[in-house]
Motif scaffolding. Structure first.
Motif, PDB file in Angstrom:
ATOM      1  N   LEU A 188     111.809 -11.333  61.844  1.00 49.96           N
ATOM      2  CA  LEU A 188     113.149 -10.774  61.600  1.00 49.96           C
ATOM      3  C   LEU A 188     113.264 -10.183  60.206  1.00 49.96           C
ATOM      4  CD1 LEU A 188     115.335 -13.559  63.293  1.00 49.96           C
ATOM      5  CD2 LEU A 188     114.741 -11.312  64.207  1.00 49.96           C
ATOM      6  N   ARG A 189     112.303 -10.521  59.341  1.00 50.71           N
ATOM      7  CA  ARG A 189     112.276  -9.912  58.001  1.00 50.71           C
ATOM      8  C   ARG A 189     112.123  -8.387  58.098  1.00 50.71           C
ATOM      9  NH1 ARG A 189     107.298 -12.457  55.244  1.00 50.71           N
ATOM     10  NH2 ARG A 189     106.606 -12.539  57.415  1.00 50.71           N
ATOM     11  N   ALA A 190     111.644  -7.885  59.239  1.00 47.30           N
ATOM     12  CA  ALA A 190     111.434  -6.442  59.406  1.00 47.30           C
ATOM     13  C   ALA A 190     112.733  -5.658  59.342  1.00 47.30           C
ATOM     14  CB  ALA A 190     110.726  -6.169  60.730  1.00 47.30           C
ATOM     15  N   LEU A 191     113.870  -6.348  59.413  1.00 45.81           N
ATOM     16  CA  LEU A 191     115.148  -5.667  59.236  1.00 45.81           C
ATOM     17  C   LEU A 191     115.272  -5.084  57.831  1.00 45.81           C
ATOM     18  CD1 LEU A 191     117.466  -8.208  61.100  1.00 45.81           C
ATOM     19  CD2 LEU A 191     116.826  -5.915  61.867  1.00 45.81           C
ATOM     20  N   ASN A 192     114.457  -5.554  56.926  1.00 44.79           N
ATOM     21  CA  ASN A 192     114.401  -5.006  55.566  1.00 44.79           C
ATOM     22  C   ASN A 192     113.483  -3.779  55.577  1.00 44.79           C
ATOM     23  OD1 ASN A 192     114.098  -4.415  52.877  1.00 44.79           O
ATOM     24  ND2 ASN A 192     113.645  -6.513  52.235  1.00 44.79           N
TER      25      ASN A 192
END
Length: 734
Positions: free
Chosen positions: A263-267
């Motif tokens: 979910l860090r890929a939202l950055n």
């Protein structure tokens, strides 16, 4: 010259028999008139029709993005971030919240944009615009504000520049050709991706056997096209809805079971890191990432069946969350099992859910293919009605939806091409290289046409237009440049396909334009018409004669040819033109424009039958009955217009005489109609004029002649039976 007459009640009659004019107008379709219950119902239906393609993209995106495997764990975060922000930028921001509003009375797609622009500026190369066209109810809009100098300047430049007209026409037919390519490749990649999953449970199957299973499904898919999407349309939304629930649930399962930290890929920082780490390889991988938005153009092309609010709801509330969760779940799975990137979707499915998901995946792939085929047929029918495509048979498969059509010849060609592509390329990776070019090229064409709409019609602030063009144009350029790097690995296919299709469309349209101008330059003067009818050897024969011509102004040059060969004219004679307006539909009561040709005793009329590009021409009996009924109404109205005055005794006498004459003429028309209706048509043999270039001779004498002789004849396109048809041969040297 356009002549106007005004009646006592303020009605105005325009006469453009010998002139042409155009008053531009539009009726913006925002879909805001529907109730919330209707909108929610349409939103549910749109799930099945619009999103099959983009919804099945998770079957092949990761395998196409990492054809050589995953080299660094964080590359997954960079690609996932690219996928998420690509979905937000292009389908959501560009299409759902901007492009959908540039519809043509509710219809979308490349040709809808072109026809919308053509109503504001005379960019069509056949000069058949008439003042009366602006009176059609769904044609009327405001003229560009005279105070907006920029819009007027753009309009003037478009109308005065042949290069601008040709450029707009070229990008429009390129977009159409690419949509056709999309219709060819969608079935191939979707079905092959779905069927490939069977190897999880039957590993002994070879890739060649998977390909032949896919070919069997494709053959079945194209065989049932003649029944139309309306017959099975009600099952689409539930199946795709189940598909979205499944992929969202599988995505959540994988996030919980493997690595939720993806979910860090939202950055978006991970996108920057991905490019810094991989350089050129990251740029090349964009060709796989862009496959996550395949089918986005369908939201615009299929808008006519729904409304804007319905599309916005279904995309933001159903499509985007489902596919986003699916991509996140796949990335989470690949963090633990990077070696399975070649078949991520099926490897990441929980064992108990495999067979239900596999079956729904096959059905979803078929529906995705069906949606793109329906869109391709609809766009080609628009191109055909605007004179930009050779004559082919168009079958309307639904009484409920005018835009649902089936074109047998095109279905055969697309089906054959799709099967050949599947057999030749074998894998989704190679097909994906070709597929991406179709998708991004259509995106880019829409961006350019939208910029013209913003300048000419919407008259937006330059800062907004510049931001739109730069942001979306740059993003699409980056994707297109990446895909072109794989030109030799399958990317050449849509270019070859599009060049052939564009050449056919351009040839047909070029000769039609030349043919129209040839006739327009040689219209028969009114004095010559009187002389022809006054010849001793020319008699009037019983019945009603309809002489078909493309001309909407003046008497076509084929008429003297008819009188020379057969020195007789029917008792009631109508110069008939069938014209397609740059709008989707023309209400039947507004179908015909009538004008009298010569004095009343000649019983000769000019009639222009106007159709929108989604309208279907009536059958012969219905058409002739409707036409004659409207002709009698014209006679009655003409009498009313001709005898208004101050209301004194003389005016009353003239009015009574005019009405009596009108009633007599109506009885005469009925009597002649009983004796039979004969359809006359000029059979023009078009040849290149002496001294023409070699290229022109090839185009006109060979390519166009081949097309006109081997495709559908004009009388069949107009539903004219052979036993009531008389053809007059004539040669035009253009």
């Amino acid at each position: 010259m356009s002549i106007e007459m005004e009646a006592p009640d303020g009605l105005v009659r325009r006469d453009s028999l010998y002139g042409e004019a155009e008053k531009v107008s539009v009726d913006k379709h925002h879909g805001s008139g529907a109730s919330w219950s209707q909108t929610l119902h349409l939103a549910f239906q749109s799930i099945g029709v619009v999103y099959g393609d983009v919804g099945t993209s998770p079957l092949y995106v990761y395998s196409s993005t990492f054809p050589d495997g995953i080299k660094h764990q964080d590359d997954l975060l960079g690609v996932l971030s690219l996928i998420l922000y690509t979905l937000i930028l292009l389908p959501m921001l560009k299409y759902v919240f901007i492009v959908l509003y540039a519809n043509d009375n509710g219809d979308g797609g490349t040709f809808a944009l072109y026809s919308l622009i053509s109503r504001y500026a005379k960019i069509r190369m056949i000069p058949n615009q008439q003042a009366e066209d602006a009176a059609v109810s769904n044609y009327s809009i405001e003229e560009p504000n005279s105070q907006m100098l920029r819009a007027q300047w753009v309009k003037q430049k478009l109308e005065s520049s042949s290069s601008a007209k040709i450029a707009l026409f070229t990008v429009t037919i390129l977009g159409t050709a690419m949509v056709m390519g999309d219709g060819t490749l969608t079935p191939a990649i979707s079905v092959l991706s779905a069927v490939s999953g069977i190897r999880e449970k039957a590993p002994h199957l070879t890739q060649s056997q998977v390909v032949w299973i896919s070919v069997g499904i494709l053959f079945l898919l194209f065989s049932v096209q003649r029944f139309g999407t309306d017959k099975v349309g009600y099952s689409f939304a539930p199946i795709i809805s189940v598909w979205f629930v499944l992929i969202a649930a599988i995505g959540v399962y994988n996030l919980a079971a493997h690595d939720y930290t993806v979910l860090r890929a939202l950055n978006p920082k991970y996108i920057v890191d991905y490019f810094e780490r991989n350089g050129k390889e990251a740029w090349v991988s964009l060709g796989g990432v862009v496959l996550c938005i395949t089918g986005t153009e369908a939201m615009f092309a299929d808008l006519g069946h729904f409304n804007i609010r319905a599309i916005q709801l279904s995309f933001t509330c159903i499509l985007f969350p489902s596919v986003a969760l699916c991509y996140m779940g796949q990335a989470s799975y690949l963090r633990k099992f990077p070696d399975n990137v070649g078949d991520t979707f099926y490897k990441s499915i929980p064992a108990a859910m495999f067979w239900p998901t596999f079956i729904v995946a096959i059905l979803a792939a078929i529906i995705a293919s069906q949606a793109m085929l329906s869109g391709a047929f609809a766009i080609l029918s628009k191109a055909l009605s605007l004179g930009c495509f050779p004559r082919v048979e168009v079958v309307h498969t639904s009484n409920k939806y005018a835009g649902q059509v089936y074109i047998p010849e095109i279905n055969f060609l697309i089906g054959a091409a799709s099967i050949v592509v599947t057999i030749a390329f074998q894998t989704t990776t190679n097909i994906g290289n070709a597929y991406g070019i179709c998708v991004v090229t259509v995106f880019s064409i829409t961006t350019h046409l939208m910029t013209v709409v913003m300048l000419l019609i919407w008259k937006k602030h330059m800062a907004f237009i510049a931001a739109f063009y730069v942001v979306f144009g740059l993003a699409e350029f980056l994707y297109l440049s990446s895909i072109l790097a794989k030109f030799v690995e399958g990317g050449y296919l849509p270019f070859c396909f599009s060049l052939v299709l564009m050449a056919l469309m351009a040839t047909w349209h070029y000769v039609r334009v030349k043919h129209y101008w040839y006739e327009l330059d040689r219209v028969v003067p009114a004095t010559q018409l009187t002389e022809l009818l006054g010849r001793r050897d020319v008699g009037r024969v019983p019945g009603v004669g309809l002489l078909y011509s493309d001309l909407v102004q003046g008497i076509p040059p084929v008429f003297p040819r008819l009188v020379d060969k057969i020195p007789s004219v029917h008792a009631v004679f109508v110069f008939m033109s069938v014209k397609n307006l740059p709008i989707p539909r023309v209400p039947p009561p507004e179908r015909f424009i009538f004008r009298r040709v010569g004095p009343a005793e000649h019983r000769m009329f000019r009639c222009v039958a106007r159709y929108g590009y989604t309208d279907q021409i009536e059958g012969t009996k219905e058409f002739s009955a409707f036409l004659l009924e409207r002709l009698k109404m014209f006679v009655q109205e003409e009498a009313a217009f001709s005898c208004h005055g101050d209301g004194d005794d003389d005016d009353n006498a003239r009015r009574w005489e005019a009405q009596a004459a009108a009633e007599e003429e109506k009885r005469f028309i009925d009597a002649e109609a009983e004796r039979g209706v004969v359809y006359l048509m000029g059979e023009a043999n078009v040849a290149a004029a002496p001294g023409s270039s070699l290229m022109k001779k090839i185009v006109v004498n060979y390519v166009y002649t081949f097309l006109s002789k081997n495709l559908r004849e004009s009388h069949k396109a107009l539903s004219i039976p052979k036993d009531q048809l008389l053809k007059i041969g004539i040669t035009y040297e253009i």
